[in-house]
Design an enzyme around this catalytic site. Structure first.
Site, PDB file in Angstrom:
ATOM      1  N   GLU A 180       0.800  -1.218   0.000  1.00  0.00           N
ATOM      2  CA  GLU A 180       0.000   0.000   0.000  1.00  0.00           C
ATOM      3  C   GLU A 180       0.836   1.274   0.000  1.00  0.00           C
ATOM      4  OE1 GLU A 180      -2.768  -0.315   3.253  1.00  0.00           O
ATOM      5  OE2 GLU A 180      -3.544  -2.258   2.578  1.00  0.00           O
TER       6      GLU A 180
ATOM      7  N   LYS B 134     -15.638   7.191   4.191  1.00  0.00           N
ATOM      8  CA  LYS B 134     -16.367   5.945   3.964  1.00  0.00           C
ATOM      9  C   LYS B 134     -17.866   6.145   3.815  1.00  0.00           C
ATOM     10  CE  LYS B 134     -13.628   2.339   6.280  1.00  0.00           C
ATOM     11  NZ  LYS B 134     -13.729   1.321   7.363  1.00  0.00           N
TER      12      LYS B 134
ATOM     13  N   MET C 168       1.891 -16.879  11.350  1.00  0.00           N
ATOM     14  CA  MET C 168       0.654 -17.465  11.865  1.00  0.00           C
ATOM     15  C   MET C 168       0.615 -17.296  13.379  1.00  0.00           C
ATOM     16  SD  MET C 168      -2.171 -19.221  11.816  1.00  0.00           S
ATOM     17  CE  MET C 168      -3.093 -20.049  13.124  1.00  0.00           C
TER      18      MET C 168
ATOM     19  N   HIS D 252      -8.282 -16.155   6.783  1.00  0.00           N
ATOM     20  CA  HIS D 252      -8.352 -17.274   5.844  1.00  0.00           C
ATOM     21  C   HIS D 252      -9.671 -17.311   5.074  1.00  0.00           C
ATOM     22  CE1 HIS D 252      -4.603 -19.216   7.020  1.00  0.00           C
ATOM     23  NE2 HIS D 252      -4.890 -18.900   8.264  1.00  0.00           N
TER      24      HIS D 252
ATOM     25  N   ASP E 154     -18.678   2.017  11.315  1.00  0.00           N
ATOM     26  CA  ASP E 154     -17.265   2.006  10.918  1.00  0.00           C
ATOM     27  C   ASP E 154     -17.020   2.991   9.777  1.00  0.00           C
ATOM     28  OD1 ASP E 154     -14.561   1.313  10.802  1.00  0.00           O
ATOM     29  OD2 ASP E 154     -14.899  -0.371   9.454  1.00  0.00           O
TER      30      ASP E 154
ATOM     31  N   ALA F 269      -8.196  -5.449   3.612  1.00  0.00           N
ATOM     32  CA  ALA F 269      -9.474  -5.925   4.138  1.00  0.00           C
ATOM     33  C   ALA F 269     -10.250  -6.804   3.169  1.00  0.00           C
ATOM     34  CB  ALA F 269     -10.333  -4.726   4.548  1.00  0.00           C
TER      35      ALA F 269
ATOM     36  N   TRP G  27      -8.984   3.609   2.112  1.00  0.00           N
ATOM     37  CA  TRP G  27      -7.704   4.315   2.272  1.00  0.00           C
ATOM     38  C   TRP G  27      -7.043   4.663   0.939  1.00  0.00           C
ATOM     39  CZ3 TRP G  27      -3.584   2.321  -0.180  1.00  0.00           C
ATOM     40  CH2 TRP G  27      -3.638   0.962  -0.520  1.00  0.00           C
TER      41      TRP G  27
ATOM     42  N   THR H 237       0.211   1.830  10.403  1.00  0.00           N
ATOM     43  CA  THR H 237       0.200   1.504   8.974  1.00  0.00           C
ATOM     44  C   THR H 237       0.389   2.737   8.105  1.00  0.00           C
ATOM     45  OG1 THR H 237      -2.219   1.676   8.901  1.00  0.00           O
ATOM     46  CG2 THR H 237      -1.289  -0.512   9.292  1.00  0.00           C
TER      47      THR H 237
ATOM     48  N   ALA I 182      -8.533   0.422  16.385  1.00  0.00           N
ATOM     49  CA  ALA I 182      -9.842   0.675  16.991  1.00  0.00           C
ATOM     50  C   ALA I 182     -10.695  -0.589  17.077  1.00  0.00           C
ATOM     51  CB  ALA I 182     -10.583   1.764  16.221  1.00  0.00           C
TER      52      ALA I 182
END
Length: 715
Positions: free
Chosen positions: A99, A363, A680, A643, A336, A574, A424, A196, A213
């Site tokens: 990103e 958003k 993991m 996953h 959100d 995401a 973003w 990030t 958050a």
């Protein structure tokens, strides 16, 4: 445990990404791979303010303090862009969320990849000059929302600054990559703080915010001395324990807008994890803040309240962190709807009057134009579908909410969902066309309340909502959910308050944009392309394969009279993680690379990755139906965030339906933490042995389901 609901709607947004698995960690140590001296990034505030006088450089994450992501370069134009070709590539270490925005200054390019690894490159050839790995623990991904991403560095007076995913702010020598200093920005190590976003440097102060958050943290922005890393100020975005004195006047203002006795113990949220901009004339720093912790306002703040300063744009003094003004895009946010999306500053003419404005497409689906001197709302119009509010009342500046979108006590299907109408991925503004180029998306979500949720410790998600899974063994229903995901590039006129043109894509999660004086808009796509459009009318002029989804914002620069365009290509974040199989229309794997183009470039990319092969024989399911149902619930609550829901994985984290027999044999050990060094996380703190076995049996069942489906299709 109650049987989990299966919902045909854009539902698994609610999972978004808490834990993860990955390939082996890169082997390079924290010391630079090479110590060859390179030019030293002699950037300061005056140079950034005068960035247009050296358009060949890209000095900060938005190129200038105004964050317009517009370049005055015009050797690559709408007339010759068809001759653009690949000049060089550079492979990043980890094929996960890519990103970053490259910085190009004084003959060096600085890029970042997953786990906050920094590389210095020759911008003409792509040759690596040095590399720095901050050695973020590879299982730290469990402590973050949306993968181990990093959005870039800042440079200042011979140093390179990077925010590491584990919360450290690190200064490197720009010439060698040697570490000069690092500081811990984390307020409380019992909470899941991350970084990030890219730092910004203003008047010798490195400004950085944190994420977390969804996992229960309190938001703040901090300023550190660029020379020695000493913290100069910290501005909290939400109030803390009301039994303790408020830190400043802003927190005294915010405190009455929170209700109940639990909000502060849940963290509160309001993290400033990405957007910032700076006006040197007004000497104001603008920061976007995020969602609440928990999402559900009825759980977070029973009794209501606006919950300042969630989902807000804040103006503060960069010398002191003093509050000046705010505008809250979503009072009492419960969906959100972060306001951490890209902030752009511009001077726009309305009638006969030129106003200094701030623009944001957060958003929630409304495009905001705000007077950046006073915080006065100038306009707020929908740029994408949004059923949560009918409009924004211009007298009060508040949205007029749709009661049917309130999911405090019962499920509600809401647009946009947590992915947002814009996330973003940075937008850009072209002052020559007067248009803003927005990576817009349509992503509906079903929100289901969980009124009993409380903070349960570090590494766990806290949203006040119930986990939801996708349909199992119902291809038609799954396709219906996929079809709800629609991605677009739109050109928005902020003065006329309307869309001018659009290009539509196969799905959501397309890349950030770059606009140029060559009448071009560049954008990467979720389905693995890099594209150029005519900035005025949206006509597609050029495209090339990227072999992976492209999310990051492109940049352009000039060296020795030749203009280049660069983008960091790589899938993740995401959408392809938490939504798993819903990202299937993109049909790409994650391959993290820096791609640089020039007129006449002739390099060809290697073929893309192959699909994994299912094992010829799967283990036999030995559990009863009740155990399988339990395993499904546990899987979706703890594993599906990375996953993929119901094992419908995306293309970033391993698809567990393809496990080898060897992995099945050591499954319990992997879940306990045997693969921490490979990315993991361990779950022995939250899953009992019988829980692990239930999850394993569910995965085995899903692997057999897939084998049966593939066999049927082969006949």
């Amino acid at each position: 445990m109650k049987k989990q609901r299966i919902v045909v709607a854009m539902l698994s947004c609610l999972l978004v990404i808490a834990a993860g698995c990955n390939k082996p960690a890169p082997t390079n140590a924290s010391a630079p791979a090479a110590a060859k001296a390179v030019p030293g990034a002699t950037v300061d505030g005056a140079r950034i303010i005068a960035a247009d006088s050296e358009p060949g450089s890209w000095l900060s994450t938005g190129r200038t303090y105004s964050e317009q992501r517009f370049s005055p370069l015009k050797k690559i134009t709408a007339e010759n862009v068809s001759k653009l070709g690949l000049a060089w590539t550079y492979k990043l270490d980890v094929d996960r969320a890519t990103e970053g925005t490259p910085i190009i200054v004084d003959g060096t390019m600085y890029v970042t990849g997953a786990y906050s690894i920094v590389s210095a490159l020759d911008p003409v050839t792509g040759k690596e000059l040095w590399k720095f790995d901050p050695q973020v623990p590879r299982d730290k991904d469990r402590d973050g929302c949306c993968d181990v991403a990093n959005r870039g560095v800042a440079v200042w007076k011979g140093k390179v600054y990077v925010g590491a995913y584990d919360g450290r702010l690190i200064a490197l020598d720009a010439a060698t990559g040697a570490k000069v200093w690092d500081v811990d920005t984390v307020l409380d190590h019992n909470r899941s703080y991350t970084i990030t976003g890219a730092p910004r440097i203003i008047k010798g102060k490195v400004i950085i915010g944190n994420g977390g958050a969804e996992l229960g943290v309190r938001g703040y922005v901090s300023a550190y001395d660029a020379v020695d890393g000493k913290m100069i100020w910290r501005f909290f975005t939400v109030p803390g324990d009301p039994a303790k004195p408020a830190e400043d006047a802003a927190m005294k203002l915010a405190l009455p807008t929170w209700k109940g006795k639990e909000w502060w113990s849940n963290g509160g949220g309001g993290t400033a994890w990405d957007s910032m901009a700076y006006d040197p004339d007004l000497d104001l720093l603008y920061v976007g803040t995020g969602n609440g912790s928990m999402w559900n306002r009825a759980v977070r703040s029973p009794g209501g309240g606006d919950n300042l300063f969630l989902s807000s744009i804040m103006a503060v003094r960069p010398d002191t962190g003093e509050y000046v003004w705010h505008y809250q895009t979503t009072p009492g946010d419960t969906w959100d709807y972060t306001a951490t999306q890209h902030i752009i500053l511009a001077d726009l003419k309305f009638g006969d009057k030129v106003r200094k404005v701030l623009m944001q497409a957060p958003k929630n689906g409304f495009f905001y134009v705000i007077d950046r001197t006073t915080g006065e709302l100038i306009s707020a119009e929908k740029y994408g579908p949004a059923n949560w509010a009918s409009h924004v009342d211009m007298k009060t500046g508040r949205p007029v909410e749709n009661p049917a979108a309130d999911w405090a006590k019962k499920p509600a299907l809401v647009s946009p969902g947590p992915l947002g109408a814009h996330n973003w991925q940075p937008m850009s503004f072209n002052p020559e066309t007067g248009l803003v180029y927005i990576p817009m998306q349509e992503a509906i979500a079903l929100y289901v309340p969980d009124q009993k949720q409380k903070f349960t410790g570090k590494g766990n998600w806290h949203m006040g909502s119930a986990p939801i899974a996708l349909p199992e063994n119902d291809a038609k229903a799954l396709q219906g959910v996929m079809d709800m995901q629609k991605g677009h590039l739109i050109a928005w006129d902020p003065v006329a308050k309307k869309e001018v043109w659009r290009q539509s894509y196969v799905t959501v999660w397309n890349g950030g944009t770059l606009s140029t004086a060559g009448n071009l808009v560049f954008q990467g796509t979720a389905d693995g392309r890099f594209v150029a459009y005519d900035a005025k009318n949206g006509k597609k002029l050029w495209e090339t394969p990227a072999n992976t989804g492209v999310m990051a914002g492109p940049v352009t620069f000039e060296i020795n009279g030749e203009q280049y365009v660069t983008v960091e290509a790589g899938w993740g974040g995401a959408f392809p993680l938490a939504l798993g199989g819903l990202s299937e229309p993109a049909k790409v794997k994650s391959e993290a690379r820096v791609l640089t183009y020039k007129i006449g470039g002739t390099l060809k990319l290697a073929p893309p990755k192959n699909e994994p092969k299912i094992q010829p024989k799967q283990p036999t399911v030995t559990a009863d139906a009740a155990t399988i149902n339990k395993g499904r619930d546990l899987y979706n609550g703890h594993c599906g965030m990375c996953h993929g829901p119901n094992t419908l994985a995306g293309s970033v984290i391993p698809d567990l339906r393809y496990l080898t027999q060897e992995k099945h044999d050591i499954f319990a050990g992997i879940v306990a933490g045997a693969y921490r060094a490979k990315g993991m996380p361990g779950f022995s703190d939250t899953l009992k042995p019988e829980d692990v076995e239930a999850v394993h049996q569910y995965i085995i069942k899903r692997a057999n389901d897939l084998q049966a489906d593939l066999s049927a299709k082969a006949k």
